[in-house]
Scaffold this motif. Structure first.
Motif, short mmCIF file in Angstrom:
data_model
loop_
_atom_site.label_atom_id
_atom_site.label_comp_id
_atom_site.label_asym_id
_atom_site.label_seq_id
_atom_site.Cartn_x
_atom_site.Cartn_y
_atom_site.Cartn_z
N GLU A 163 0.85 -1.19 0.00
CA GLU A 163 0.00 0.00 0.00
C GLU A 163 0.89 1.25 0.00
OE1 GLU A 163 -3.14 -0.19 -0.61
OE2 GLU A 163 -3.19 -2.38 -0.51
N LEU A 164 0.51 2.29 0.72
CA LEU A 164 1.22 3.57 0.62
C LEU A 164 2.62 3.49 1.23
CD1 LEU A 164 -1.59 6.15 1.45
CD2 LEU A 164 -1.00 5.07 -0.73
N ARG A 172 4.55 13.93 10.09
CA ARG A 172 3.69 14.81 9.29
C ARG A 172 4.37 16.14 8.96
NH1 ARG A 172 -1.57 15.69 12.31
NH2 ARG A 172 -1.34 17.92 12.35
N ILE A 173 5.69 16.18 8.98
CA ILE A 173 6.40 17.40 8.63
C ILE A 173 6.42 17.53 7.10
CG2 ILE A 173 8.57 18.65 8.84
CD1 ILE A 173 7.01 18.23 11.48
N GLY A 174 5.86 18.64 6.61
CA GLY A 174 5.65 18.79 5.18
C GLY A 174 6.91 18.66 4.35
N SER A 175 8.00 19.23 4.82
CA SER A 175 9.25 19.19 4.05
C SER A 175 9.80 17.78 3.90
CB SER A 175 10.30 20.09 4.71
OG SER A 175 10.58 19.65 6.03
N GLU A 176 9.36 16.84 4.74
CA GLU A 176 9.86 15.47 4.70
C GLU A 176 8.99 14.56 3.85
OE1 GLU A 176 12.71 14.48 6.23
OE2 GLU A 176 13.00 16.57 6.83
N LEU A 177 7.74 14.97 3.59
CA LEU A 177 6.80 14.09 2.91
C LEU A 177 6.78 14.38 1.42
CD1 LEU A 177 3.87 14.05 5.50
CD2 LEU A 177 5.77 12.46 5.25
N SER A 178 7.72 13.82 0.72
CA SER A 178 7.80 13.99 -0.73
C SER A 178 6.85 13.00 -1.41
CB SER A 178 9.23 13.78 -1.21
OG SER A 178 9.67 12.48 -0.85
N LEU A 179 6.76 13.10 -2.73
CA LEU A 179 5.87 12.24 -3.50
C LEU A 179 6.65 11.67 -4.67
CD1 LEU A 179 2.87 11.46 -3.24
CD2 LEU A 179 2.36 13.16 -4.98
N ARG A 233 0.69 4.12 -6.27
CA ARG A 233 0.01 3.49 -5.13
C ARG A 233 -1.22 4.28 -4.72
NH1 ARG A 233 4.38 0.48 -1.30
NH2 ARG A 233 5.68 -0.37 -2.96
N TYR A 234 -1.19 5.60 -4.87
CA TYR A 234 -2.38 6.39 -4.58
C TYR A 234 -3.52 6.02 -5.53
CZ TYR A 234 -0.53 9.56 -1.02
OH TYR A 234 -0.04 10.08 0.15
N VAL A 239 -10.68 12.77 -8.41
CA VAL A 239 -10.78 13.65 -7.24
C VAL A 239 -9.91 13.13 -6.10
CG1 VAL A 239 -12.35 14.48 -5.44
CG2 VAL A 239 -13.06 14.52 -7.83
N LEU A 240 -9.92 11.81 -5.90
CA LEU A 240 -9.18 11.22 -4.78
C LEU A 240 -7.68 11.14 -5.03
CD1 LEU A 240 -11.55 8.30 -3.71
CD2 LEU A 240 -11.27 10.52 -2.63
#
Length: 830
Positions: A163-164, A175-182, A189-190, A470-471
């Motif tokens: 999964e994710l 949940r630190i934004g600068s650490e959560l890349s894509l 997976r999304y 949308v999701l």
């Protein structure tokens, strides 16, 4: 002489009371105040530096490796702003300038501090103006899971293999934004997650909940006809029971029990069991783990609980668990090493053979013949922990009316006109994206819908393609804050999401959406919403998620303790340890207790396994209960919990330095710098040398100039807990495997950097309580980091100080602290 207030939150002390280190810190930090190579003395600020700093830190001299003429004086870049803020603190607390140097006058200090404060504020204003117009913060896996559930009523586990992707941690925070890349793999997976979620929300075939009930006779004795006949001959009226014993994995749920199963039957299942326990004299209650089989004697537990009911009074235990069907689950009774001592293959085979052993109750002496496996002594007491199962029951998949209501009217009817389809998609997108959505934003999704319809797909199937879009949009996967034009504050929709993801780890509910739409998230309206959110059941997500991340509980069990050194450590103890700080935080939140209890208390939250481990009276009921502590228990507060003491160990020995680093990070929010490269590891004690404690070995590091300064700040914070071994057991002597002589006495004494000394952890905790304001500020900073999803900077200091002042009015009570953060200006700012 009375201190003089110069600027908000700044106090200038009389020069005669200011101690030594002012010049050194000012010189080292003076980099950010103007242009490089500026002529000293060109303004009062530079004149102060030239008069009091350049002699030691100028071109002719270099103390502390600092030369002012080489340091940048660009305040807008903010490169040295955090150093300057620290300098202001030192001035404000009276730690500058150093004795033996020419002292600045009161007027010079006042002018310097006012100038420095003004430049800090000007730099902050410049940086705020230069912010990007839009900020993106990706949802963590846990937040994604909660959002999917609150949006569609669908249960989805993003942590399952395949999964994710796992979230990147920053000092425990996930949940630190600068650490959560894509990454590209993450995007794929999304898409798969969105398809699976919609499969569960709108299954192709409906599945009515079914109930399966199995008695002990059916599970163990193939119906029990022959065994019942034997009982009838003996005149025994008790029903047959199924023995679940250590050392054997036994069936709890077969794939065929619900008939033909498939992915559409995955969902929430209710499990019930009527059981009692046989407990050895002075031993632990039987612990039952239910999950997927991983070995001959182990399962990956989905459900874990102690069986405390005596065999004369069986109890019904009930749990809910999400199951991916088809699946098979097994029972596993967890107990300390009795399996190796008393069971073995022959014992297990004798008990497992269907006709080999009949059991109803330990007092039925006719059934306890000497040739049977010995489970009881001659007085009927259990020899080891055993579960007596009367019946089990599974029911599911279960869907609540609340879950169903979230999907009502989402999909347009088959004959829907294009404008009706567009309206349905707009309503769905507004909830999913957590803001008003313009029709033109949905054009690409509506085009995909029409393309599918033209290809012959049904309305529902074509609309599903648009829903997947949308999701998988950035507006769903990310929290998006801002417009093409930069602004300072969040709008009401953004504020609603920031509040809900802070307090609930999920999207706003309908009430919060309505408040945002009405523009009432300010003043009393905001207070009413925050107070409502703090009493909603979803607030437990904050308790679970913040406590786990703040305290870095992901590290519990990272280095499994050596079973030979720590035989009492087992999987259930580890799970219980990981839960203790969270349940403790939950109790403090529920009772709105002051944060002092984080440091010390005369109570803790414990279950039967922890009570046995700590030597405490066992709780009167199952699960975690509040348990009173006495001084001789050597517990109280977070710092003496097994989880905290264990997560800083390496599986074989305690690590005082790591414990000190944890205290510095989690309690004071002062992460120390990383250690220098190529630092020598602490070697085991040589066999022919006198036994030495780990503390004595650490002392050698202080002889290294590169290590001494940091160790002086860190070591006392960790050495205070030397009475606790690698898994948190109390001790007076340190067990040293090799070496000459007896195991040495533990020495938990120390001296803090400010000169205060302590003899043991009890005195150390009292010193921490004297630093209550500092610890409270650190707790607030951790909460703000969690809420804002970013690392705090010097630009946040005034807002954090305002939160601290508000929280102090309420005696730093936990719920009031959280409320103060939620209502702060910091939360409303981009």
């Amino acid at each position: 002489m009375t201190p003089q207030f110069i600027a908000p939150n700044l106090v200038v002390l009389p020069s005669s009371t200011v101690p030594r280190c002012f010049i050194a810190i000012v010189l080292f930090l003076a980099a950010g105040l103007g242009l490089e190579n500026a002529a000293y003395g060109s303004d009062p600020f530079e004149a102060f530096l030239e008069k009091h700093c350049v002699r030691c830190h100028g071109p002719e001299n270099e103390e502390g490796d600092v030369r002012i003429h080489q340091l940048s004086r660009d305040f807008k870049s903010g490169l040295d702003s955090h150093h300057w803020a620290e300098a202001l603190e030192k001035v404000n607390s009276g730690e500058m300038p150093p004795a033996g140097e020419p002292q600045p006058t009161q007027e010079e200090i006042s002018a310097f501090v006012a100038n420095l404060d003004a430049r800090l504020k000007e730099g902050r204003a410049a940086r705020m103006a230069a912010r990007p117009p839009v900020s993106h913060y990706r949802l963590s896996r846990k937040e994604y899971q909660n959002t999917v559930y609150d949006l569609l009523g669908v249960r989805y586990d993003p942590t399952k293999p395949g999964e994710l992707n796992e979230d990147t941690l920053w000092h425990g925070f996930e949940r630190i934004g600068s650490e959560l890349s894509l990454s590209p793999s993450h995007i794929d997976r999304y898409y798969r997650a969105a398809e699976l979620i919609l499969d569960r929300a709108f299954p192709a075939t409906s599945s009515e909940p079914r109930k399966v009930h199995k008695t002990a006779a059916e599970l163990r004795y193939g119906g029990g006809k022959a065994q019942q006949e034997a009982l009838d001959r003996f005149g025994i009226k008790r029903p047959l029971r199924y023995l679940l014993f250590p050392g054997n994995v036994q069936n709890a749920l077969s794939p065929n029990w619900f008939g033909r199963t498939g992915p559409e039957h995955s969902g929430l299942y209710k499990f019930r069991i009527q059981a009692s326990g046989v407990r050895p004299t002075g031993g632990q209650p039987a612990h039952l783990s239910i999950g997927k089989r991983t070995g001959e004697e182990t399962v990956d537990g989905l459900i874990e609980f102690d069986i405390t009911a005596p065999e004369d009074s069986p109890q019904v235990y009930e749990f809910e668990v999400f199951l991916e069907m088809p699946t098979s689950l097994h029972f596993c009774v967890v107990a300390t090493d009795v399996v190796d001592r008393r069971a073995g293959a022959a014992f297990r085979n004798a008990l497992s053979s269907r006709g080999g052993y009949i059991f109803t109750h330990s007092s039925e002496t006719l059934l306890l013949n000497p040739n049977a496996p010995q489970m009881f002594d001659d007085k009927g007491n259990g020899i080891f922990s055993t579960v007596l199962l009367d019946w089990i029951e599974w029911e599911g998949p279960l869907v609540t009316e609340s879950e169903k209501s979230r999907r009502n009217d989402l999909v347009p009817p088959d004959d829907a006109a294009p404008e009706v389809v567009a309206a349905h998609l707009q309503r769905f997108a507004e909830r999913a994206w957590r803001r008003p959505v313009k029709t033109e934003e949905l054009e690409a999704y509506l085009q995909a819908y029409h393309f599918e319809r033209e290809a012959g797909e049904k309305t529902a199937d074509a609309f599903r393609v648009a829903m997947v879009g949308v999701l998988t949009s950035r507006h769903f996967i990310y929290l998006v804050e801002g417009d093409p034009v930069a602004r300072e504050r969040l709008n009401d929709w953004e504020l609603a999401s920031r509040l809900s993801y802070f307090l609930w780890s999920s999207m706003p509910d309908d009430t919060l959406f309505t408040a945002a739409q009405a523009g009432s998230l300010n003043g009393e309206g905001l207070k009413q919403e925050v107070d409502r959110m703090l009493t909603d059941d979803k607030i437990h997500r904050l308790v679970d998620d913040f406590a786990r991340q703040w305290l870095q509980l992901h590290r519990v069990g990272m280095f499994p303790p050596d079973k030979k050194l720590y035989p009492v450590y087992d999987a259930w103890l580890e799970t219980s340890m990981r839960s203790e700080p969270i349940e403790y935080f939950r109790e403090m939140f529920a009772k709105n207790l002051p944060i002092d209890s984080f440091i010390d208390s005369d109570w803790t939250m414990a279950n039967a396994r922890l009570c046995d481990f700590y030597g405490l009276p066992e709780p009167k009921s199952d699960g975690f209960q509040r348990v009173a502590l006495k001084p001789e228990d050597h517990r109280g507060g977070l710092l003496t919990m097994g989880a905290v003491l264990g997560l800083t160990s390496d599986g074989t020995r305690h690590r005082p330095v790591h414990r000190g680093v944890w205290v510095s990070e989690s309690i004071f929010n002062k992460p120390p710098p990383p250690p220098p490269a190529n630092v020598d590891a602490i070697e085991p004690n040589p066999p022919k040398s006198p036994k030495a404690t780990l503390r004595q070995k650490i002392e050698a590091h202080r002889n290294d100039a590169n290590c001494a300064a940091c160790h002086a700040r860190i070591d006392p914070l960790g050495l205070a807990w030397d009475n606790y071994d690698a898994i948190g057991q109390w001790r007076t002597h340190e067990k040293v495997a090799a070496g000459l002589g007896e195991d040495p006495l533990v020495d938990p004494s120390g001296v803090l950097p400010d000169g205060r000394s302590f003899e043991d952890s009890v005195q150390f905790k009292q010193l921490l309580l004297e630093d209550r304001d500092q610890i409270s500020r650190a707790f607030i900073e951790h909460l703000c980091t969690y809420a804002l999803r970013r690392v705090l900077t010097v630009d946040d200091r005034e807002e954090v100080a305002a939160i601290e002042a508000e929280a102090k009015k309420h005696d730093y009570r936990v719920k009031d602290v959280i409320r103060a953060v939620a209502l702060s200006n910091l939360i409303r700012k981009r």
